[in-house]
Scaffold this active site. Structure first.
Site, short mmCIF file in Angstrom:
data_model
loop_
_atom_site.label_atom_id
_atom_site.label_comp_id
_atom_site.label_asym_id
_atom_site.label_seq_id
_atom_site.Cartn_x
_atom_site.Cartn_y
_atom_site.Cartn_z
N ARG A 94 33.85 8.75 -35.50
CA ARG A 94 32.63 9.13 -36.22
C ARG A 94 32.00 7.95 -36.95
O ARG A 94 30.85 8.02 -37.38
CB ARG A 94 32.97 10.25 -37.23
CG ARG A 94 31.79 10.89 -37.94
CD ARG A 94 30.92 11.67 -36.98
NE ARG A 94 29.79 12.27 -37.69
CZ ARG A 94 29.76 13.53 -38.14
NH1 ARG A 94 30.81 14.31 -37.95
NH2 ARG A 94 28.72 14.00 -38.75
N HIS A 135 50.26 0.84 -34.70
CA HIS A 135 50.36 0.14 -33.42
C HIS A 135 48.97 -0.37 -33.06
O HIS A 135 48.25 0.25 -32.27
CB HIS A 135 50.89 1.09 -32.34
CG HIS A 135 51.24 0.42 -31.05
ND1 HIS A 135 52.29 0.80 -30.28
CD2 HIS A 135 50.66 -0.63 -30.40
CE1 HIS A 135 52.36 0.05 -29.20
NE2 HIS A 135 51.37 -0.83 -29.25
N GLU A 178 54.01 -2.02 -34.67
CA GLU A 178 54.39 -2.06 -33.27
C GLU A 178 53.34 -2.79 -32.45
O GLU A 178 52.16 -2.77 -32.79
CB GLU A 178 54.52 -0.63 -32.70
CG GLU A 178 55.52 0.25 -33.42
CD GLU A 178 55.56 1.65 -32.82
OE1 GLU A 178 56.55 2.35 -33.06
OE2 GLU A 178 54.59 2.03 -32.12
N HIS A 195 58.68 8.52 -29.46
CA HIS A 195 57.79 8.89 -28.37
C HIS A 195 58.09 10.31 -27.89
O HIS A 195 59.12 10.59 -27.32
CB HIS A 195 57.87 7.93 -27.18
CG HIS A 195 56.55 7.83 -26.44
ND1 HIS A 195 56.08 8.82 -25.60
CD2 HIS A 195 55.59 6.88 -26.45
CE1 HIS A 195 54.91 8.47 -25.11
NE2 HIS A 195 54.57 7.30 -25.62
N GLY A 225 54.11 10.03 -34.37
CA GLY A 225 52.70 10.06 -34.72
C GLY A 225 51.94 11.20 -34.08
O GLY A 225 51.54 12.15 -34.75
#
Length: 237
Positions: A18, A43, A70, A190, A213
Protein backbone atom coordinates in the site's frame (compact mmCIF):
# COMPACT_ATOMS: atom_id res chain seq x y z
CA UNK A 1 12.26 -24.29 26.42
CA UNK A 2 12.67 -23.87 22.66
CA UNK A 3 12.70 -20.19 21.73
CA UNK A 4 10.18 -18.66 19.33
CA UNK A 5 11.59 -16.19 16.82
CA UNK A 6 8.90 -14.54 14.73
CA UNK A 7 9.67 -13.75 11.11
CA UNK A 8 8.05 -10.41 10.26
CA UNK A 9 8.57 -10.45 6.49
CA UNK A 10 4.82 -10.73 5.89
CA UNK A 11 4.23 -7.55 7.88
CA UNK A 12 6.63 -5.75 5.56
CA UNK A 13 4.89 -7.27 2.53
CA UNK A 14 1.56 -5.89 3.70
CA UNK A 15 3.08 -2.46 4.35
CA UNK A 16 4.78 -2.34 0.97
CA UNK A 17 1.61 -3.32 -0.89
CA UNK A 18 0.00 0.00 0.00
CA UNK A 19 2.95 2.32 0.49
CA UNK A 20 3.38 4.43 3.59
CA UNK A 21 4.09 2.88 6.95
CA UNK A 22 0.98 0.88 7.83
CA UNK A 23 1.38 -1.56 9.44
CA UNK A 24 4.34 -0.10 11.28
CA UNK A 25 7.06 -2.76 11.22
CA UNK A 26 8.86 -1.44 14.30
CA UNK A 27 5.67 -1.35 16.35
CA UNK A 28 4.77 -4.89 15.33
CA UNK A 29 8.27 -6.11 16.29
CA UNK A 30 7.92 -4.35 19.64
CA UNK A 31 4.45 -5.81 20.22
CA UNK A 32 5.56 -9.35 19.36
CA UNK A 33 8.29 -9.14 21.98
CA UNK A 34 5.88 -7.67 24.52
CA UNK A 35 3.52 -10.57 23.79
CA UNK A 36 6.29 -13.02 24.73
CA UNK A 37 8.11 -13.61 21.45
CA UNK A 38 11.75 -14.42 22.18
CA UNK A 39 13.23 -13.22 18.92
CA UNK A 40 12.62 -11.32 15.71
CA UNK A 41 13.65 -12.76 12.35
CA UNK A 42 13.90 -10.94 9.03
CA UNK A 43 14.93 -12.18 5.60
CA UNK A 44 15.83 -9.25 3.35
CA UNK A 45 16.21 -10.06 -0.33
CA UNK A 46 18.13 -8.03 -2.89
CA UNK A 47 14.95 -6.65 -4.50
CA UNK A 48 13.64 -5.54 -1.06
CA UNK A 49 10.16 -6.72 -1.98
CA UNK A 50 9.26 -7.15 1.68
CA UNK A 51 11.95 -6.38 4.27
CA UNK A 52 14.06 -3.44 3.16
CA UNK A 53 17.70 -3.12 4.06
CA UNK A 54 16.86 0.04 5.96
CA UNK A 55 14.34 -1.96 8.01
CA UNK A 56 17.22 -4.13 9.21
CA UNK A 57 18.99 -1.03 10.46
CA UNK A 58 15.88 0.54 11.99
CA UNK A 59 15.00 -2.62 13.92
CA UNK A 60 18.21 -2.36 15.94
CA UNK A 61 16.53 0.24 18.12
CA UNK A 62 13.56 -1.94 19.10
CA UNK A 63 14.72 -5.57 19.09
CA UNK A 64 15.78 -6.37 22.66
CA UNK A 65 15.43 -10.14 22.34
CA UNK A 66 17.32 -12.24 19.77
CA UNK A 67 17.74 -10.60 16.39
CA UNK A 68 18.11 -13.06 13.52
CA UNK A 69 18.84 -11.99 9.95
CA UNK A 70 18.46 -14.63 7.24
CA UNK A 71 19.69 -14.51 3.69
CA UNK A 72 22.01 -15.56 0.92
CA UNK A 73 25.47 -14.20 1.78
CA UNK A 74 26.03 -12.10 -1.33
CA UNK A 75 28.27 -9.08 -0.84
CA UNK A 76 25.42 -6.65 -0.14
CA UNK A 77 23.95 -8.98 2.48
CA UNK A 78 27.30 -9.57 4.18
CA UNK A 79 27.89 -5.82 4.42
CA UNK A 80 24.43 -5.32 5.95
CA UNK A 81 24.92 -8.01 8.59
CA UNK A 82 28.34 -6.69 9.55
CA UNK A 83 26.83 -3.22 9.93
CA UNK A 84 23.77 -4.30 11.95
CA UNK A 85 25.53 -7.01 14.01
CA UNK A 86 22.44 -9.08 14.90
CA UNK A 87 22.50 -11.85 17.47
CA UNK A 88 22.49 -14.45 14.72
CA UNK A 89 22.86 -14.67 10.96
CA UNK A 90 21.25 -17.60 9.18
CA UNK A 91 22.78 -18.41 5.81
CA UNK A 92 20.21 -19.49 3.22
CA UNK A 93 21.09 -20.44 -0.38
CA UNK A 94 18.01 -18.93 -2.04
CA UNK A 95 18.04 -17.43 -5.51
CA UNK A 96 17.34 -13.71 -5.84
CA UNK A 97 13.93 -14.36 -7.41
CA UNK A 98 12.87 -17.13 -5.02
CA UNK A 99 9.38 -16.70 -3.61
CA UNK A 100 10.52 -18.44 -0.44
CA UNK A 101 13.43 -20.59 0.66
CA UNK A 102 13.15 -24.06 -0.86
CA UNK A 103 16.40 -25.94 -0.20
CA UNK A 104 19.26 -26.21 2.23
CA UNK A 105 22.96 -25.74 1.52
CA UNK A 106 25.18 -28.29 -0.10
CA UNK A 107 27.70 -27.89 2.68
CA UNK A 108 30.23 -30.12 0.96
CA UNK A 109 30.25 -28.34 -2.41
CA UNK A 110 30.28 -24.87 -0.82
CA UNK A 111 32.44 -25.70 2.19
CA UNK A 112 35.28 -23.26 1.41
CA UNK A 113 32.87 -20.42 0.70
CA UNK A 114 30.93 -21.05 3.91
CA UNK A 115 34.11 -21.31 5.97
CA UNK A 116 35.22 -17.86 4.81
CA UNK A 117 31.84 -16.20 5.35
CA UNK A 118 31.27 -17.79 8.75
CA UNK A 119 34.75 -16.85 9.92
CA UNK A 120 34.07 -13.21 9.11
CA UNK A 121 30.73 -13.15 10.91
CA UNK A 122 32.04 -14.94 13.99
CA UNK A 123 35.04 -12.62 14.21
CA UNK A 124 32.47 -9.82 14.57
CA UNK A 125 30.67 -11.57 17.42
CA UNK A 126 27.70 -12.79 15.34
CA UNK A 127 26.38 -16.29 15.94
CA UNK A 128 26.05 -18.27 12.72
CA UNK A 129 23.55 -20.82 11.50
CA UNK A 130 23.34 -22.73 8.19
CA UNK A 131 20.01 -23.66 6.59
CA UNK A 132 20.17 -27.39 5.77
CA UNK A 133 17.97 -30.29 4.74
CA UNK A 134 17.76 -33.23 7.17
CA UNK A 135 20.60 -34.94 5.30
CA UNK A 136 23.30 -36.52 7.44
CA UNK A 137 26.10 -35.75 5.00
CA UNK A 138 25.06 -32.09 4.78
CA UNK A 139 24.97 -31.80 8.57
CA UNK A 140 28.37 -33.41 8.91
CA UNK A 141 29.57 -31.00 6.23
CA UNK A 142 28.12 -28.08 8.17
CA UNK A 143 30.16 -29.10 11.19
CA UNK A 144 33.33 -28.61 9.13
CA UNK A 145 32.49 -25.00 8.26
CA UNK A 146 32.82 -23.66 11.81
CA UNK A 147 29.15 -22.72 12.11
CA UNK A 148 27.57 -22.52 15.56
CA UNK A 149 24.20 -23.94 14.55
CA UNK A 150 22.16 -25.41 11.75
CA UNK A 151 18.56 -24.59 10.90
CA UNK A 152 16.66 -27.66 9.74
CA UNK A 153 14.48 -27.00 6.70
CA UNK A 154 11.17 -28.46 7.84
CA UNK A 155 9.02 -28.33 4.69
CA UNK A 156 9.10 -32.07 4.09
CA UNK A 157 8.08 -32.78 7.70
CA UNK A 158 5.20 -30.32 7.49
CA UNK A 159 4.01 -31.74 4.18
CA UNK A 160 4.03 -35.30 5.53
CA UNK A 161 2.32 -34.27 8.77
CA UNK A 162 -0.47 -32.52 6.88
CA UNK A 163 -1.14 -35.80 5.04
CA UNK A 164 -1.34 -37.67 8.35
CA UNK A 165 2.11 -39.21 8.05
CA UNK A 166 3.95 -38.62 11.31
CA UNK A 167 6.86 -40.76 10.09
CA UNK A 168 8.09 -37.66 8.29
CA UNK A 169 9.76 -36.55 11.51
CA UNK A 170 12.18 -39.50 11.56
CA UNK A 171 14.87 -37.96 9.31
CA UNK A 172 14.82 -34.89 11.55
CA UNK A 173 15.31 -36.95 14.70
CA UNK A 174 18.34 -38.62 13.15
CA UNK A 175 19.61 -35.26 11.90
CA UNK A 176 19.30 -33.79 15.38
CA UNK A 177 21.34 -36.58 16.94
CA UNK A 178 24.07 -36.12 14.32
CA UNK A 179 24.08 -32.37 14.91
CA UNK A 180 24.44 -32.85 18.65
CA UNK A 181 27.22 -35.38 18.12
CA UNK A 182 29.04 -32.71 16.11
CA UNK A 183 28.42 -29.98 18.71
CA UNK A 184 26.02 -28.04 16.52
CA UNK A 185 23.08 -26.13 17.97
CA UNK A 186 19.73 -26.91 16.34
CA UNK A 187 17.22 -24.41 14.97
CA UNK A 188 14.30 -25.20 12.66
CA UNK A 189 11.89 -23.43 10.38
CA UNK A 190 9.62 -23.41 7.34
CA UNK A 191 5.94 -24.45 7.29
CA UNK A 192 5.84 -25.09 11.03
CA UNK A 193 2.45 -24.05 12.41
CA UNK A 194 0.05 -24.49 15.31
CA UNK A 195 -0.98 -27.94 14.07
CA UNK A 196 2.45 -29.54 13.71
CA UNK A 197 4.78 -27.59 15.99
CA UNK A 198 4.12 -29.42 19.25
CA UNK A 199 4.74 -32.83 17.68
CA UNK A 200 7.94 -31.64 16.02
CA UNK A 201 9.27 -30.04 19.19
CA UNK A 202 8.51 -33.11 21.32
CA UNK A 203 10.46 -35.36 18.95
CA UNK A 204 13.55 -33.28 18.20
CA UNK A 205 16.21 -33.46 20.92
CA UNK A 206 18.09 -30.26 21.63
CA UNK A 207 15.84 -27.95 19.59
CA UNK A 208 16.97 -24.45 20.56
CA UNK A 209 14.89 -22.17 18.36
CA UNK A 210 12.16 -22.12 15.72
CA UNK A 211 11.71 -19.30 13.25
CA UNK A 212 8.11 -18.93 12.08
CA UNK A 213 6.55 -16.25 9.95
CA UNK A 214 4.03 -17.04 7.23
CA UNK A 215 1.92 -19.46 9.24
CA UNK A 216 1.96 -17.39 12.42
CA UNK A 217 0.97 -14.15 10.69
CA UNK A 218 -1.72 -15.97 8.69
CA UNK A 219 -3.18 -17.57 11.82
CA UNK A 220 -3.08 -14.18 13.56
CA UNK A 221 -5.61 -12.86 11.01
CA UNK A 222 -8.18 -15.11 12.70
CA UNK A 223 -6.85 -15.43 16.22
CA UNK A 224 -5.17 -12.06 16.84
CA UNK A 225 -1.43 -11.49 17.03
CA UNK A 226 -1.05 -11.55 20.81
CA UNK A 227 -3.15 -14.69 21.18
CA UNK A 228 -1.30 -16.44 18.35
CA UNK A 229 2.13 -15.72 19.82
CA UNK A 230 0.92 -17.08 23.15
CA UNK A 231 -0.45 -20.22 21.49
CA UNK A 232 2.90 -20.86 19.79
CA UNK A 233 4.73 -20.44 23.08
CA UNK A 234 2.39 -22.99 24.68
CA UNK A 235 3.24 -25.51 21.94
CA UNK A 236 6.93 -25.06 22.71
CA UNK A 237 6.70 -25.62 26.46
Amino acid sequence: MTKLSVNINKIATLRNSRGGNVPNLLKVATDIQNFGGQGITIHPRPDERHIRYQDARDLISVVHTEYNIEGNPVSKFIDLVLEVKPTQVTLVPDAEDAITSNAGWNTIKYKDFLVDVIKEFKSNGIRTSIFVDPDIKMIEGAALTGTDRIELYTESFASAFEKGNKEGVKPYIEAAFVAQKNNLGINAGHDLNLENLKYFKENIPGLLEVSIGHALISEALYLGLENTVQLYLQKLQ
